[in-house]
Design a protein around this motif. Structure first.
Motif, PDB file in Angstrom:
ATOM      1  N   SER A 196       0.802  -1.211   0.000  1.00 48.18           N
ATOM      2  CA  SER A 196       0.000   0.000   0.000  1.00 48.18           C
ATOM      3  C   SER A 196       0.836   1.263   0.000  1.00 48.18           C
ATOM      4  O   SER A 196       0.305   2.350   0.052  1.00 48.18           O
ATOM      5  CB  SER A 196      -0.910   0.034   1.231  1.00 48.18           C
ATOM      6  OG  SER A 196      -1.979  -0.850   1.042  1.00 48.18           O
ATOM      7  N   ALA A 244     -11.007   5.148  -0.236  1.00 47.45           N
ATOM      8  CA  ALA A 244     -11.157   4.058  -1.199  1.00 47.45           C
ATOM      9  C   ALA A 244     -11.991   4.576  -2.364  1.00 47.45           C
ATOM     10  O   ALA A 244     -12.392   5.735  -2.378  1.00 47.45           O
ATOM     11  CB  ALA A 244     -11.823   2.852  -0.544  1.00 47.45           C
ATOM     12  N   SER A 259      -9.812   6.706   6.227  1.00 45.18           N
ATOM     13  CA  SER A 259      -9.374   5.878   5.107  1.00 45.18           C
ATOM     14  C   SER A 259     -10.037   6.359   3.829  1.00 45.18           C
ATOM     15  O   SER A 259     -11.114   6.961   3.850  1.00 45.18           O
ATOM     16  CB  SER A 259      -9.713   4.412   5.353  1.00 45.18           C
ATOM     17  OG  SER A 259     -11.105   4.208   5.215  1.00 45.18           O
ATOM     18  N   LYS A 308     -15.192   8.778  -4.805  1.00 40.57           N
ATOM     19  CA  LYS A 308     -14.414   8.593  -3.590  1.00 40.57           C
ATOM     20  C   LYS A 308     -15.271   8.087  -2.429  1.00 40.57           C
ATOM     21  O   LYS A 308     -16.422   8.486  -2.271  1.00 40.57           O
ATOM     22  CB  LYS A 308     -13.807   9.928  -3.166  1.00 40.57           C
ATOM     23  CG  LYS A 308     -12.928  10.549  -4.223  1.00 40.57           C
ATOM     24  CD  LYS A 308     -12.221  11.724  -3.615  1.00 40.57           C
ATOM     25  CE  LYS A 308     -12.108  12.852  -4.589  1.00 40.57           C
ATOM     26  NZ  LYS A 308     -11.409  13.998  -3.994  1.00 40.57           N
ATOM     27  N   ARG A 362      -9.694  -1.510  10.358  1.00 39.02           N
ATOM     28  CA  ARG A 362      -8.663  -0.980   9.473  1.00 39.02           C
ATOM     29  C   ARG A 362      -7.881   0.136  10.145  1.00 39.02           C
ATOM     30  O   ARG A 362      -6.826   0.538   9.661  1.00 39.02           O
ATOM     31  CB  ARG A 362      -9.277  -0.489   8.151  1.00 39.02           C
ATOM     32  CG  ARG A 362     -10.173   0.701   8.302  1.00 39.02           C
ATOM     33  CD  ARG A 362     -10.692   1.161   6.953  1.00 39.02           C
ATOM     34  NE  ARG A 362     -11.729   0.281   6.416  1.00 39.02           N
ATOM     35  CZ  ARG A 362     -12.618   0.649   5.501  1.00 39.02           C
ATOM     36  NH1 ARG A 362     -12.594   1.867   5.025  1.00 39.02           N
ATOM     37  NH2 ARG A 362     -13.511  -0.200   5.046  1.00 39.02           N
ATOM     38  N   LEU A 396      -7.614   0.183  -5.195  1.00 31.08           N
ATOM     39  CA  LEU A 396      -8.245   1.161  -4.305  1.00 31.08           C
ATOM     40  C   LEU A 396      -9.695   0.814  -4.003  1.00 31.08           C
ATOM     41  O   LEU A 396     -10.268   1.313  -3.044  1.00 31.08           O
ATOM     42  CB  LEU A 396      -8.150   2.569  -4.901  1.00 31.08           C
ATOM     43  CG  LEU A 396      -6.749   3.153  -4.913  1.00 31.08           C
ATOM     44  CD1 LEU A 396      -6.735   4.483  -5.655  1.00 31.08           C
ATOM     45  CD2 LEU A 396      -6.243   3.352  -3.501  1.00 31.08           C
ATOM     46  N   CYS A 397     -10.301  -0.009  -4.843  1.00 31.47           N
ATOM     47  CA  CYS A 397     -11.672  -0.425  -4.549  1.00 31.47           C
ATOM     48  C   CYS A 397     -11.693  -1.372  -3.365  1.00 31.47           C
ATOM     49  O   CYS A 397     -12.610  -1.340  -2.548  1.00 31.47           O
ATOM     50  CB  CYS A 397     -12.300  -1.141  -5.751  1.00 31.47           C
ATOM     51  SG  CYS A 397     -12.739  -0.050  -7.086  1.00 31.47           S
ATOM     52  N   HIS A 398     -10.707  -2.243  -3.311  1.00 33.02           N
ATOM     53  CA  HIS A 398     -10.728  -3.290  -2.292  1.00 33.02           C
ATOM     54  C   HIS A 398      -9.790  -3.053  -1.138  1.00 33.02           C
ATOM     55  O   HIS A 398      -9.834  -3.792  -0.161  1.00 33.02           O
ATOM     56  CB  HIS A 398     -10.356  -4.634  -2.938  1.00 33.02           C
ATOM     57  CG  HIS A 398     -11.385  -5.098  -3.909  1.00 33.02           C
ATOM     58  ND1 HIS A 398     -11.125  -5.243  -5.251  1.00 33.02           N
ATOM     59  CD2 HIS A 398     -12.683  -5.416  -3.748  1.00 33.02           C
ATOM     60  CE1 HIS A 398     -12.234  -5.650  -5.858  1.00 33.02           C
ATOM     61  NE2 HIS A 398     -13.188  -5.755  -4.979  1.00 33.02           N
ATOM     62  N   ASN A 399      -8.931  -2.081  -1.246  1.00 31.69           N
ATOM     63  CA  ASN A 399      -7.931  -1.864  -0.189  1.00 31.69           C
ATOM     64  C   ASN A 399      -7.915  -0.406   0.217  1.00 31.69           C
ATOM     65  O   ASN A 399      -7.142   0.390  -0.303  1.00 31.69           O
ATOM     66  CB  ASN A 399      -6.541  -2.237  -0.703  1.00 31.69           C
ATOM     67  CG  ASN A 399      -6.488  -3.656  -1.196  1.00 31.69           C
ATOM     68  OD1 ASN A 399      -6.457  -4.591  -0.421  1.00 31.69           O
ATOM     69  ND2 ASN A 399      -6.500  -3.809  -2.504  1.00 31.69           N
ATOM     70  N   PRO A 400      -8.764  -0.029   1.159  1.00 29.83           N
ATOM     71  CA  PRO A 400      -8.761   1.370   1.591  1.00 29.83           C
ATOM     72  C   PRO A 400      -7.386   1.745   2.127  1.00 29.83           C
ATOM     73  O   PRO A 400      -6.746   0.950   2.814  1.00 29.83           O
ATOM     74  CB  PRO A 400      -9.800   1.404   2.719  1.00 29.83           C
ATOM     75  CG  PRO A 400     -10.627   0.189   2.537  1.00 29.83           C
ATOM     76  CD  PRO A 400      -9.745  -0.830   1.900  1.00 29.83           C
ATOM     77  N   ARG A 459     -20.072   6.886   1.347  1.00 27.97           N
ATOM     78  CA  ARG A 459     -19.876   6.349   0.013  1.00 27.97           C
ATOM     79  C   ARG A 459     -21.057   6.746  -0.861  1.00 27.97           C
ATOM     80  O   ARG A 459     -22.139   7.046  -0.364  1.00 27.97           O
ATOM     81  CB  ARG A 459     -19.722   4.837   0.062  1.00 27.97           C
ATOM     82  CG  ARG A 459     -20.866   4.121   0.700  1.00 27.97           C
ATOM     83  CD  ARG A 459     -20.670   2.615   0.663  1.00 27.97           C
ATOM     84  NE  ARG A 459     -21.933   1.967   0.927  1.00 27.97           N
ATOM     85  CZ  ARG A 459     -22.275   1.461   2.109  1.00 27.97           C
ATOM     86  NH1 ARG A 459     -21.432   1.518   3.122  1.00 27.97           N
ATOM     87  NH2 ARG A 459     -23.452   0.895   2.266  1.00 27.97           N
TER      88      ARG A 459
END
Lengths: 283, 351
Positions: A66, A98, A96, A106, A142, A83-87, A281
Motif C-alpha cells: 500500500s 477508497a 481511510s 471517492k 482498518r 483502491l476499490c478493495h484496499n482502503p 460512500r
C-alpha cells in the motif's frame, strides 16, 4: 470500415467516456478493443482527479503493497481495483480512502478517533482498544483503534467531514459502522441482553450552517423485527454491521456536513457497542 | 481589373486562403482562419510555409476524405469565431453530431489525424453514448469488428480475490468448457463424432453468458490482488493417472501442448500486470503466486477427471444447478454479481 479505421488511442478515448463497468465488458469485444479498454488512458479518467495527491499523502501502513511508490507502479486499471478493495489510511491514520467500484467516486471512512464521542475520554465509560488486542471473534479494524462502549447513559456520537474533498455532484450515504462485543459471548438468549440498545437510537445529518434536521429512528440490534419503524442494520462484507445515518448531495455550495447518532432520552445504561467509524460512500 | 489586381490593391479587404489537398488528389481553398483552427494544418503553415498556393497545397492525412473535410471545416468555421457564447457552441455541437455511427467514426478518425482535439472529444462522447451498456456482440455488430479473441481468451478464469463461490463455479464452468473445446479439437482431428450429453447445456449457458450478457466474467471486475485458489492448488498436486481414457503418451502430450498454449495465454494476461519495479521484491512473489494460481486454474479442467467420481458428480451437479439458476433468474443474478463488493445483506441470521 467503422471503428476498425480508428487507432487504438481513439477507441480508448471513446471508452473513457463510458464507465468502468463498460470498460471491463468491452475487453471481450475484440483484441484491439480489449487492449484499448485496459489502457491507462481509460482508467486514468475513471480514477478520481486528485487520486495521485491523495495517495502521496497516505500514511504508509508498513505493508509495502500500500505504499505510494508501489501503488504508482501499478497500471491505472490495477490501481483502480486496488483502491476499490484496499482502503488506504490518510490523514493521521484515522481516516481511510477508497474508490467506489461502479462509479469511481471517492469513499471515505472516519475512524472512531475522528469522531466526537461524548464521554469518550473517560475510561470508565469508553475504552479505546488497539485493533491488535480485539477479540478474534470480532471483525478486524482498518484503523489502529476502536472505541468500546463500557457503560454510558448519554450516547452521543458525531462525525464531521468537509464536502469539498468528496466527489462533486454526488449523492452520498453516511453509515455508522459498528459491532457488539457480546457477539463474542456464546449463549443464544443472553446475546444482547445487556446492551441497553434494543431501543432505537436517533440518527440525523445536516450541513453545518443549517438547523437540525429531522432525526430518524435507528435500531442497532440486528435481529430487530422488521415492523419496527426506522432504519435497520445490515451486515457488511467485512463482517462489521452498518446502519444508515442519512444522505446528502455534494454541490459546491455547502461546506461541512455533520452526522449524528444519539440516545439521550431513555436514561438507561448502554454498553457493549464497538465503534469502527462512519463511512461515506456514493449511493 | 483582373482579380489578381484586386487582390494586390486591397489586401486587407481580401481574406487569405489556404490550399488543401485530400488523399484523392482534389484540391480546395479554405479561409485561413478556419483552416488554422486545426493544429496539424496550423503547423504545416507556420513551420513549413505550405499552403499558400495551389502548387504548395498542404497534403492532408489519408483519413481525411473530402466529405469529412467539409464537415470538419464547418465545425472550424463556427468555432473559430471568438464571440460565441458557450450556450451557442453547445447548441451547435449537439446539432452537429447528429449523424449515423459510421460517419461519426470516420469523423473521429479524420479529426484525430488533424489533431483537432475538441472535435475528437465531441465525437468520442457521442460514440461513447452509443456503446454504453451494450454487449460485446452488439458492439461488434455496430462497428463491424472481427471477433478475434480465441475461445480460450474469452474463457479466462475470473480472478476470485474474495473467494466468491459464484466465481468459483463460473471458473469451473469455464474450465469445463475449455476442456470440451479441447476434446472437440481432439475429436475433429480423429474425425469421430460423439454425442456429449452435457454439451448442449453448457454451450447454451455459455453462449447465453457470452452472447446475451457475456460480460459477466468481466463484470466481476478483475482484480489485481493475488488469487486465493487453495482448492486449485491442491488439485495441481495430483498427477495425471496414466490408466485414464487415452494412452499415457497421448494424454501427456496433449496436456503439454495445452499447457504451452495456456501458459502463453496466461503469460499474456500476466504481462499486463507485471510491471518492472526494481524495489518491489515483496510484490513480485504475489504476482508469481497469481501466475501460478492462474495456471492452476487452467489445469483444473484436465484434473477434473481424476476426482473421485462421486465428488465429480457432485461438482457437476453444482455446476448444472448454477447454470440452471443462472438461466432462470438471470437479471437478479446479474445484479448480484454486479454488486459484488457492495452487497449489503440484510441480517436475518446471526450465528
Amino acid at each position: 470500415m467503422g471503428v476498425t479505421a480508428l487507432p487504438e488511442e481513439c477507441i480508448a478515448t471513446i471508452i473513457s467516456f463510458t464507465s468502468p463497468r463498460d470498460a471491463c465488458r468491452d475487453a471481450l469485444v475484440s483484441r484491439m478493443f480489449g487492449s484499448a479498454a485496459g489502457s491507462d488512458l481509460v482508467w486514468n479518467r475513471f480514477l478520481p482527479p486528485d487520486y495521485q495527491q491523495i495517495i502521496s499523502e497516505s500514511v504508509s501502513s508498513g505493508s509495502s503493497s500500500s505504499s505510494s511508490s508501489s501503488l504508482n507502479n501499478l497500471s491505472k486499471k490495477d490501481l483502480y481495483f486496488h483502491l476499490c478493495h484496499n482502503p488506504i489510511l490518510i490523514g493521521n491514520g484515522n481516516r481511510s480512502f477508497a474508490i467506489d467500484k461502479l462509479s469511481g467516486k471517492k469513499c471515505y471512512m472516519l475512524g472512531a478517533r475522528e469522531l466526537s464521542i461524548i464521554w469518550g475520554d473517560t475510561p470508565q465509560y469508553w475504552d479505546w482498544t488497539p485493533s491488535a488486542e480485539m477479540p478474534v471473534s470480532l471483525p478486524q479494524s482498518r484503523f489502529s483503534e476502536v472505541a468500546h462502549l463500557l457503560d454510558v447513559c448519554w450516547l452521543d456520537i458525531k462525525g464531521r467531514i468537509e464536502t469539498n474533498i468528496l466527489s462533486p455532484n454526488t449523492r452520498y450515504g453516511a453509515y455508522f459502522v459498528y459491532t457488539f462485543v457480546s457477539l463474542a459471548v456464546k449463549g443464544e438468549d443472553e446475546k444482547y441482553y445487556n446492551t441497553g440498545l434494543d431501543r432505537p437510537v436517533k440518527v440525523s445529518i445536516r450541513f453545518e450552517n443549517e438547523n437540525e434536521g429531522n432525526a430518524t429512528n435507528a435500531y442497532l440490534l440486528p435481529d430487530t423485527p422488521e415492523e419496527h419503524d426506522g432504519r435497520h442494520p445490515h451486515m457488511r462484507e467485512d463482517m462489521w454491521m452498518e446502519i444508515e445515518i442519512g444522505e446528502f448531495f455534494t454541490d459546491q455550495v455547502h461546506g461541512m456536513v455533520e452526522m449524528c447518532l444519539m440516545e439521550i432520552e431513555n436514561g438507561n445504561w448502554k454498553s457493549g457497542l464497538v465503534v469502527h467509524g462512519i463511512e461515506l460512500r456514493p449511493k | 481589373m483582373s482579380e489578381v489586381d484586386m487582390q494586390v490593391i486591397k489586401p486587407e479587404m481580401m481574406k487569405s486562403y489556404i490550399w488543401l489537398q485530400t488523399a484523392d488528389g482534389s484540391i480546395q481553398q479554405v479561409e485561413q482562419e478556419v483552416a488554422m483552427f486545426c493544429p496539424m494544418i496550423c503547423h504545416e503553415i507556420l513551420q513549413k510555409g505550405m499552403g499558400s498556393s495551389k502548387n504548395y497545397a498542404i497534403s492532408l492525412p489519408q483519413r481525411v476524405n473530402p466529405a469529412m473535410l467539409s464537415l470538419i471545416l464547418d465545425y472550424c468555421r463556427f468555432h473559430q469565431v471568438p464571440g460565441r457564447s458557450n450556450k451557442e457552441r453547445k447548441s451547435f455541437d449537439e446539432r452537429f453530431i447528429r449523424m449515423d455511427t459510421k460517419r461519426l467514426c470516420e469523423l473521429t478518425s479524420a479529426a484525430d489525424s488533424l489533431q483537432l482535439k475538441p472535435l475528437v472529444d465531441l465525437t468520442s462522447r457521442a460514440l461513447a453514448r452509443i456503446i454504453e451498456g451494450k454487449t460485446p456482440e452488439e458492439i461488434r455488430e455496430i462497428f463491424h469488428l472481427p471477433d478475434d479473441l480465441t475461445e480460450e481468451e474469452k474463457l479466462e478464469p475470473l480472478k476470485n480475490s474474495t473467494d466468491d463461490p459464484r466465481i468459483r463455479l463460473l471458473n469451473r464452468l469455464y474450465a469445463r468448457k475449455r476442456k470440451e473445446l479441447k476434446e472437440r479439437d481432439k475429436l475433429k482431428s480423429v474425425e469421430a463424432e460423439e454425442d456429449r450429453v452435457d454439451d448442449r447445456s453448457v454451450d447454451d449457458l455459455l453462449s447465453f453468458i457470452n452472447g446475451g450478457n457475456g460480460e459477466v466474467r468481466k463484470f466481476c471486475f478483475t482484480d489485481s490482488k493475488g488469487v486465493k485458489t487453495s482448492k486449485g492448488k491442491k488439485k495441481n498436486r495430483r498427477r495425471k493417472d496414466p490408466q485414464k481414457n487415452a494412452s499415457a503418451d497421448e494424454s501427456v502430450e496433449s496436456h503439454e501442448k495445452d499447457s504451452n498454449c495456456l501458459n502463453f495465454i496466461c503469460h499474456r494476461t500476466e504481462v499486463d500486470k507485471l510491471r518492472p519495479h526494481p524495489g518491489e521484491t515483496s510484490k513480485l512473489p504475489d504476482e508469481e503466486d497469481e501466475a501460478f494460481a492462474h495456471k492452476v486454474e487452467f489445469d483444473d479442467g484436465d484434473i477434473d477427471d481424476e476426482i473421485d467420481p462421486a465428488l465429480k458428480e457432485e461438482i457437476d451437479r453444482e455446476v448444472e444447478d448454477f447454470a440452471r439458476r443462472l438461466n432462470s433468474d438471470w437479471p437478479e443474478r446479474m445484479q448480484e454479481i454486479l454488486s459484488l463488493g457492495q452487497e449489503r445483506r440484510p441480517v436475518h441470521f446471526f450465528h
